[in-house]
Scaffold this active site. Sequence first.
Site, mmCIF file in Angstrom:
data_model
loop_
_atom_site.group_PDB
_atom_site.id
_atom_site.type_symbol
_atom_site.label_atom_id
_atom_site.label_comp_id
_atom_site.label_asym_id
_atom_site.label_seq_id
_atom_site.Cartn_x
_atom_site.Cartn_y
_atom_site.Cartn_z
ATOM 1 N N TYR A 132 0.819 -1.215 0.000
ATOM 2 C CA TYR A 132 0.000 0.000 0.000
ATOM 3 C C TYR A 132 0.846 1.256 0.000
ATOM 4 C CZ TYR A 132 1.036 0.909 4.936
ATOM 5 O OH TYR A 132 1.666 1.211 6.106
ATOM 6 N N LYS A 158 6.480 -2.103 1.972
ATOM 7 C CA LYS A 158 5.314 -1.446 2.588
ATOM 8 C C LYS A 158 4.118 -2.387 2.472
ATOM 9 C CE LYS A 158 3.390 3.194 3.063
ATOM 10 N NZ LYS A 158 3.473 3.218 4.532
ATOM 11 N N GLU A 203 12.786 2.103 13.984
ATOM 12 C CA GLU A 203 11.872 3.136 13.483
ATOM 13 C C GLU A 203 10.608 3.121 14.340
ATOM 14 O OE1 GLU A 203 10.379 2.319 9.495
ATOM 15 O OE2 GLU A 203 10.098 0.200 9.964
ATOM 16 N N LEU A 258 11.446 0.982 6.891
ATOM 17 C CA LEU A 258 10.887 1.459 5.636
ATOM 18 C C LEU A 258 11.670 2.704 5.197
ATOM 19 C CD1 LEU A 258 8.445 1.005 3.632
ATOM 20 C CD2 LEU A 258 7.453 3.012 4.733
HETATM 21 N N1 PMP Z 1 8.113 3.479 8.726
HETATM 22 C C1 PMP Z 1 6.939 2.831 8.732
HETATM 23 C C2 PMP Z 1 6.864 1.465 9.325
HETATM 24 C C3 PMP Z 1 5.794 3.438 8.174
HETATM 25 O O1 PMP Z 1 4.612 2.785 8.155
HETATM 26 C C4 PMP Z 1 5.882 4.756 7.651
HETATM 27 C C5 PMP Z 1 4.664 5.451 7.132
HETATM 28 N N2 PMP Z 1 4.351 5.018 5.849
HETATM 29 C C6 PMP Z 1 7.133 5.391 7.659
HETATM 30 C C7 PMP Z 1 8.224 4.721 8.206
HETATM 31 C C8 PMP Z 1 7.307 6.772 7.074
HETATM 32 O O2 PMP Z 1 7.249 6.716 5.671
HETATM 33 P P1 PMP Z 1 6.732 7.936 4.806
HETATM 34 O O3 PMP Z 1 7.571 9.122 5.185
HETATM 35 O O4 PMP Z 1 6.961 7.511 3.408
HETATM 36 O O5 PMP Z 1 5.298 8.145 5.140
#
Ligand code: PMP
Length: 282
Positions: A31, A145, A177, A201
């Site tokens: 997603y 993701k 994270e 991620l």
């Molecule tokens: N880590 C995880 C596990 C996440 O779900 C997200 C949110 N999508 C992020 C980091 C931050 O990613 P982004 O800046 O692309 O939203």
Amino acid sequence: TTMLWNDRLVKEEEIKLSIEDRGYQFGDGVYEVIKIYNGSMFTVTEHIDRFYESAEKINIVIPYTKDVLHKMVYDLIEANEIVNGYVYFQITRGSSPRAHAFPTPTPEPVFIAYTMKGERSIEKYEKGVKAKFVEDIRWLRCDIKSLNLLGNVLAKEAAQQAGCYEAIQHRGEIVTEGSSSNMYGIKDGVLYTHPTNNLILNGITRRVIMSLCEEIGLPFIEEAFTTGQAIDMDEFFMSSTSSEITPIIQIDDNIIGNGKPGEWTRKLQAAFDARVQQLGSL
Ligand code: PMP
């Protein structure tokens, strides 16, 4: 409201999903979430690229070109007249009698997209939030993701039960994270964050922050740090599409810095706002 069901704009009531959809039964899909500011999608190319990369990593072939998908999502936002908010989309491997291995013949993947209205939560950005350390019990492909979010769900729930906004996950001593965000500490004028590998991620907001750091002259060091180092940072913050740059002013019982959003963090927030203002039309 209007939603996307595969390549069709339809009313929500028209959507029919199978009980045997592999997204439903196995979390077998990927997603994205893109933020919409003043009618424009922020970092749309990066999000669409990551969507295709996540799908490829689990061998789902998205049956549209990136340009077609971009146009479909754009039309959806327009149909719902979203000025500020989000668009969510996901693709699953499709529907087939329940069995773990990939089905043969390959089913048609199922794509769904919908929009949400929402304004920026200025108070969080200005005051900062509390966070809680939570053991990172997720699998070893956090770079994907994936719709499998159980580890993330449990981490966020543990944080919220403790009155905190976000979980700071750690594998052993090493901070990885958040439950749905990336984490950063600043010590003696240097920013530290976990390197992009299979354990986190690769956030799109993280990439924006990397570029903002260059702009404001803050060294961006991709080096993991421990929970002990985390509570000793001068400043701490998290980032995500929805939370943007949110200062963390307390971790468990430890006050970070002077308990207020730090100077560098505020500079990064200002530089981020400027990027958002620069957004052209879709
Ligand atoms: N880590 C995880 C596990 C996440 O779900 C997200 C949110 N999508 C992020 C980091 C931050 O990613 P982004 O800046 O692309 O939203």
